[in-house]
Scaffold this active site. Sequence first.
Site, mmCIF file in Angstrom:
data_model
loop_
_atom_site.group_PDB
_atom_site.id
_atom_site.type_symbol
_atom_site.label_atom_id
_atom_site.label_comp_id
_atom_site.label_asym_id
_atom_site.label_seq_id
_atom_site.Cartn_x
_atom_site.Cartn_y
_atom_site.Cartn_z
ATOM 1 N N TRP A 128 0.828 -1.210 0.000
ATOM 2 C CA TRP A 128 0.000 0.000 0.000
ATOM 3 C C TRP A 128 0.859 1.257 0.000
ATOM 4 O O TRP A 128 0.511 2.251 -0.626
ATOM 5 C CB TRP A 128 -1.000 -0.007 1.153
ATOM 6 C CG TRP A 128 -2.084 -1.032 0.942
ATOM 7 C CD1 TRP A 128 -2.334 -2.123 1.725
ATOM 8 C CD2 TRP A 128 -3.051 -1.071 -0.127
ATOM 9 N NE1 TRP A 128 -3.389 -2.840 1.194
ATOM 10 C CE2 TRP A 128 -3.855 -2.230 0.069
ATOM 11 C CE3 TRP A 128 -3.303 -0.264 -1.237
ATOM 12 C CZ2 TRP A 128 -4.893 -2.581 -0.791
ATOM 13 C CZ3 TRP A 128 -4.349 -0.619 -2.100
ATOM 14 C CH2 TRP A 128 -5.128 -1.755 -1.879
ATOM 15 N N ASP A 143 -1.683 6.637 6.405
ATOM 16 C CA ASP A 143 -2.728 5.752 5.912
ATOM 17 C C ASP A 143 -3.021 4.774 7.055
ATOM 18 O O ASP A 143 -2.197 3.924 7.387
ATOM 19 C CB ASP A 143 -2.216 5.007 4.671
ATOM 20 C CG ASP A 143 -3.236 4.011 4.125
ATOM 21 O OD1 ASP A 143 -4.284 3.797 4.762
ATOM 22 O OD2 ASP A 143 -2.964 3.444 3.044
ATOM 23 N N LYS A 146 -12.550 -1.807 6.639
ATOM 24 C CA LYS A 146 -11.784 -2.749 7.451
ATOM 25 C C LYS A 146 -12.203 -2.702 8.906
ATOM 26 O O LYS A 146 -12.517 -3.713 9.490
ATOM 27 C CB LYS A 146 -10.296 -2.481 7.294
ATOM 28 C CG LYS A 146 -9.823 -3.038 5.962
ATOM 29 C CD LYS A 146 -8.686 -2.345 5.321
ATOM 30 C CE LYS A 146 -8.548 -2.892 3.893
ATOM 31 N NZ LYS A 146 -7.727 -2.048 3.048
HETATM 32 C C1 LIG Z 1 -7.225 -1.601 1.953
HETATM 33 C C2 LIG Z 1 -6.169 -0.588 2.016
HETATM 34 C C3 LIG Z 1 -6.085 0.441 1.064
HETATM 35 C C4 LIG Z 1 -7.026 0.551 -0.114
HETATM 36 O O1 LIG Z 1 -8.265 0.895 0.328
HETATM 37 P P1 LIG Z 1 -9.466 1.225 -0.679
HETATM 38 O O2 LIG Z 1 -10.472 1.793 0.262
HETATM 39 O O3 LIG Z 1 -9.867 -0.072 -1.298
HETATM 40 O O4 LIG Z 1 -8.991 2.187 -1.680
HETATM 41 C C5 LIG Z 1 -5.090 1.393 1.215
HETATM 42 N N1 LIG Z 1 -4.220 1.321 2.248
HETATM 43 C C6 LIG Z 1 -4.275 0.348 3.175
HETATM 44 C C7 LIG Z 1 -3.289 0.342 4.298
HETATM 45 C C8 LIG Z 1 -5.250 -0.640 3.078
HETATM 46 O O5 LIG Z 1 -5.303 -1.599 4.010
#
Ligand SMILES: *Cc1c(COP(=O)(O)O)cnc(C)c1O
Length: 364
Positions: free
Chosen positions: A101, A171, A195
């Site tokens: 990511w 993030d 999540k």
């Molecule tokens: C799942 C995830 C993403 C992508 O998320 P989307 O909402 O599908 O764009 C980005 N960064 C991390 C750390 C993730 O776990």
Amino acid sequence: MERVYNFSAGPATLPVPVLKQVQEELLSYKGSGMSVMELSHRSALFQEIIDSAEKLLRELMDIPDHYKVLFLQGGASLQFSMVPLNLAHGKKIEFVNTGSWSKKAISEAKKLPNVLTSVIASSEDRNFSYIPDIPAPSKDAAYLHITANNTIEGTAIFNVPKTGDVPLVADMSSNILASQYDVNDFGLIYAGAQKNIGPAGLTIVIVREDLIGGSENLPSMLDYKIMADDGSMHNTPPTFSIYVAKLVFEWIKAQGGVSGMEALNRRKAGLLYSYIDESNLFSSPVVPAVRSLTNIPFTTGDAELDKAFIKEAFEKGFVNLKGHRSVGGMRASLYNAFPLEGVEELVAFMKDFAHSHEGGKVHV
Ligand SMILES: *Cc1c(COP(=O)(O)O)cnc(C)c1O
């Protein structure tokens, strides 16, 4: 109704009491004769939902007043572009590269005109199995970007780097509300909801007020300032996802808030890791000090045996244990809503499996 133990990395398991409340209120929300899905986003009933979602999130994360809380769309992935568009101002962006990511965040930023990027620390040399030492960012950097929890590789940054006057951007998609962080350490935090918060379609952005505005000619939908000024309702927001998020925030509060969740997450992850570490069959690729509480990869070291494990587990009601296609093996995602009993039962199953497959051979 049978529920399985869902180890999915996202969209992920939600608290059953929340799902039940959604079900109860589905046809008529608060006597309105309408589902939340059918309410106008300009109605008083929906305004109350989004206001209390914000209030609860502020309370749970102790978000100071000089931060804006935004309810956006486009996933964490849109933030890979939206953060640089709003915060770079022609300056260099520095990154810590700790996994898939992080790499996506870097490559999306690179696509933008007038954006310079540089990676100041990386763990790619050892398959992202550790967190590198993070040096201080350059004084002239627009911000430093980290991935707080590496969903695919199973590492987390628990000790947030001190970046002085350079804003820290995180993030937090896979560990927001699962571990305690001090919002004051960050300029901006973003997370996709699917999540640890609620249904897909909602992205949370928490941003220090002084960092927004001043980017000329941004498309309105990509401009934090416009989104903030319009209370996240410049256009129709993801109303149903915001409603479920509100219910999840209430549920987290009732579980003792983020500190309560973190304590429970430590117990759950601790149970699984301690079995993995004592087992002769299973192993973890991740350095112990930086093991994620929410995403736990493990493997038997034998792709065929991993496959057999995933299949047998599925038949017993442990679903979505397959590791990400880029790393293989298994991965158990243990977000806030994943119950402790599910981990206890998984460990019991792993013991049985190890017993009958010792040395990689099937005993009859
Ligand atoms: C799942 C995830 C993403 C992508 O998320 P989307 O909402 O599908 O764009 C980005 N960064 C991390 C750390 C993730 O776990």
